[in-house]
Design an enzyme around this catalytic site. Structure first.
Site, PDB file in Angstrom:
ATOM      1  N   TYR A 103     -92.797  -9.054 -52.389  1.00 24.42           N
ATOM      2  CA  TYR A 103     -93.791  -8.012 -52.663  1.00 24.42           C
ATOM      3  C   TYR A 103     -93.558  -7.456 -54.077  1.00 24.42           C
ATOM      4  CZ  TYR A 103     -95.983  -3.446 -52.618  1.00 24.42           C
ATOM      5  OH  TYR A 103     -96.715  -2.339 -52.967  1.00 24.42           O
ATOM      6  N   ASP A 174     -86.559  -8.539 -44.959  1.00 25.74           N
ATOM      7  CA  ASP A 174     -87.814  -7.796 -44.893  1.00 25.74           C
ATOM      8  C   ASP A 174     -88.707  -8.535 -43.892  1.00 25.74           C
ATOM      9  OD1 ASP A 174     -90.389  -6.815 -45.291  1.00 25.74           O
ATOM     10  OD2 ASP A 174     -90.073  -6.453 -47.426  1.00 25.74           O
ATOM     11  N   LYS A 199     -97.566  -1.475 -42.133  1.00 26.43           N
ATOM     12  CA  LYS A 199     -98.303  -2.715 -41.872  1.00 26.43           C
ATOM     13  C   LYS A 199     -98.441  -2.971 -40.361  1.00 26.43           C
ATOM     14  CE  LYS A 199     -98.375  -2.718 -46.277  1.00 26.43           C
ATOM     15  NZ  LYS A 199     -97.114  -2.464 -46.894  1.00 26.43           N
TER      16      LYS A 199
HETATM   17  O1  P1T Z   1     -95.906   0.142 -49.207  1.00 26.54           O
HETATM   18  P1  P1T Z   1     -94.588   0.408 -48.556  1.00 26.54           P
HETATM   19  O2  P1T Z   1     -94.676   0.957 -47.182  1.00 26.54           O
HETATM   20  O3  P1T Z   1     -93.646   1.179 -49.435  1.00 26.54           O
HETATM   21  O4  P1T Z   1     -93.893  -1.031 -48.323  1.00 26.54           O
HETATM   22  C1  P1T Z   1     -93.534  -1.872 -49.373  1.00 26.54           C
HETATM   23  C2  P1T Z   1     -93.519  -3.295 -48.916  1.00 26.54           C
HETATM   24  C3  P1T Z   1     -92.320  -3.905 -48.625  1.00 26.54           C
HETATM   25  N1  P1T Z   1     -92.256  -5.196 -48.196  1.00 26.54           N
HETATM   26  C4  P1T Z   1     -93.359  -5.930 -48.034  1.00 26.54           C
HETATM   27  C5  P1T Z   1     -93.247  -7.341 -47.567  1.00 26.54           C
HETATM   28  C6  P1T Z   1     -94.623  -5.371 -48.298  1.00 26.54           C
HETATM   29  O5  P1T Z   1     -95.708  -6.135 -48.127  1.00 26.54           O
HETATM   30  C7  P1T Z   1     -94.704  -4.035 -48.771  1.00 26.54           C
HETATM   31  C8  P1T Z   1     -96.005  -3.398 -49.114  1.00 26.54           C
HETATM   32  N2  P1T Z   1     -97.025  -4.324 -49.400  1.00 26.54           N
HETATM   33  C9  P1T Z   1     -98.300  -4.006 -49.766  1.00 26.54           C
HETATM   34  C10 P1T Z   1     -98.745  -2.765 -49.942  1.00 26.54           C
HETATM   35  C11 P1T Z   1     -99.175  -5.169 -49.991  1.00 26.54           C
HETATM   36  O6  P1T Z   1    -100.420  -5.024 -50.018  1.00 26.54           O
HETATM   37  O7  P1T Z   1     -98.652  -6.287 -50.106  1.00 26.54           O
END
Ligand code: P1T
Length: 380
Positions: A103, A174, A199
């Protein structure tokens, strides 16, 4: 029957949650209180101040520990805050191995912030076990995996990678894209599992949050200290929303995966599409690993179109798939990683293809979703 014996669908609904002793309320109350009254200094009912602990948060933390097959859980105000707290276990001079497709916000946190504090990062293809093995150094303290990766849906073999890590290297996974319904990294040798609960765990796009789960008590104690000391905690309302979302995780993941598979197959045969990334397709280079490691193949599909311009046109043409960052909600989303979620990787070694489009396939009727994508791809 002990909690240990229940299946994940049952734990998702019940773990950490008892009817409220005062009222019988079946849903955990939202303890919207910053502080808790004490009878005498340090004589209290287990809670002092909501940064250090809150009963609604405690219920969510117990729940994530159970559904991930761990002993302990910790909740944070975002997924990035959860990752940030793990990195605070390290000290200047320590080395971290990270997958080279992650990400964009994870990349930004490591590359733009923690590198300044003297941490060293190696960006390695985690699907290449030998490359990861060769990257360990005497000062390596963390192996950070994302599987499937965001946005290219590449897999890391969690058991083999965890096995390859020396004793003093923490292995963190993750698990945002898969969710614990699909894979439980702690049962495969990982030390810490992390989620952007924004998510699939929340599932309804109405709260931002992060979660950690682990088995080891001393690791939990260190991370809990950091959670309170650095203070990136979620509010009780957001904890309630995530807990409510988790209750339906299993049925949602079944439907996300079923819909995504049909969409991936349709796209693979579509003349406007150059390439489809989906672990459920036989054409996915790690399809065998996916079958072994994942219970289902998940709801994320990425595609390469013929050019950046075509990709950008497609994302504005869909009607059901909403053009937005994020993923994992019941509604379908579409986005252009190069200019949106992964813009922070532009001009780096891990930059994404400008012709890439990412789909978060929701749980709507799949025929409606397929028709929406077909009309958006229609070449007129
Ligand atoms: O946005 P947040 O709750 O801080 O999470 C970060 C994050 C961490 N790891 C993965 C695999 C993620 O996909 C994300 C956040 N991703 C998005 C906002 C996106 O649209 O890919």
């Amino acid at each position: 029957m002990s909690e240990q014996d229940y299946h994940i669908d049952t734990l998702a609904i019940h773990a950490g949650q008892e009817p409220d002793p005062a009222t019988g309320a079946i849903m955990t109350p939202i303890f919207q209180s910053s502080t808790f009254v004490q009878e005498a200094p340090n004589q209290h009912k287990g809670y002092e101040y909501s940064r250090s602990g809150n009963p609604t948060r405690a219920a969510l933390e117990a729940n994530v520990a159970a559904i991930e097959g761990g002993q302990y859980g910790l909740a944070f105000s975002s997924g990035l805050a959860a990752i940030d707290t793990i990195v605070r276990l390290l000290k200047p001079g320590d080395h971290v191995i990270v997958g080279n497709d992650v990400y964009g916000g994870t990349f930004r946190l490591f590359d733009k912030i923690y590198q300044r504090y003297g941490l060293e990062f190696s960006w390695i293809d985690q699907s290449d076990l030998e490359a990861v093995k060769a990257a360990f150094k005497p000062n390596t303290r963390l192996l950070w995996l994302e599987t499937p990766t965001n946005p290219l849906l590449a897999l890391g073999d969690i058991a083999a990678l965890a096995e390859s890590a020396p004793q003093d290297v923490l292995v963190g996974v993750d698990n945002t894209f898969a969710s614990p319904y699909i894979q439980q990294p702690l049962t495969m040798g990982a030390d810490i599992v992390m989620h952007s609960s924004t998510k699939y765990l929340n599932g309804h796009s109405d709260a931002v949050g992060g979660l950690l789960a682990m088995k080891d008590e001393s690791l939990y104690t260190e991370l809990k200290f950091l959670q309170n000391a650095a203070g990136a905690v979620p509010g009780p309302m957001d904890c309630f929303l995530v807990m409510r979302g988790i209750k339906t995780l299993g049925v949602r993941m079944e439907r996300h995966s079923e819909n995504a598979m049909k969409i991936a197959q349709m796209l693979e045969d579509h003349p406007e599409i150059v390439k489809v990334y989906y672990p459920g397709l036989e054409s996915h280079p790690q399809h065998e690993l996916a079958k072994r490691q994942m219970k289902l193949f998940g709801g994320m599909v990425s595609i390469i179109l013929k050019s950046e311009a075509i990709a950008k046109t497609m994302v504005t043409r869909t009607k059901l798939f909403a053009l937005a960052e994020s993923l994992g909600g019941v509604e379908s989303l579409i986005e252009h990683p190069y200019s949106m979620t992964h813009a922070s990787t532009a001009d780096t070694d891990i930059a994404v293809d400008p012709a890439l489009v990412r789909l978060s396939v929701g749980i709507e009727n799949v025929d409606d979703l397929i028709n929406d994508l077909r009309q958006a791809l229609h070449n007129d």
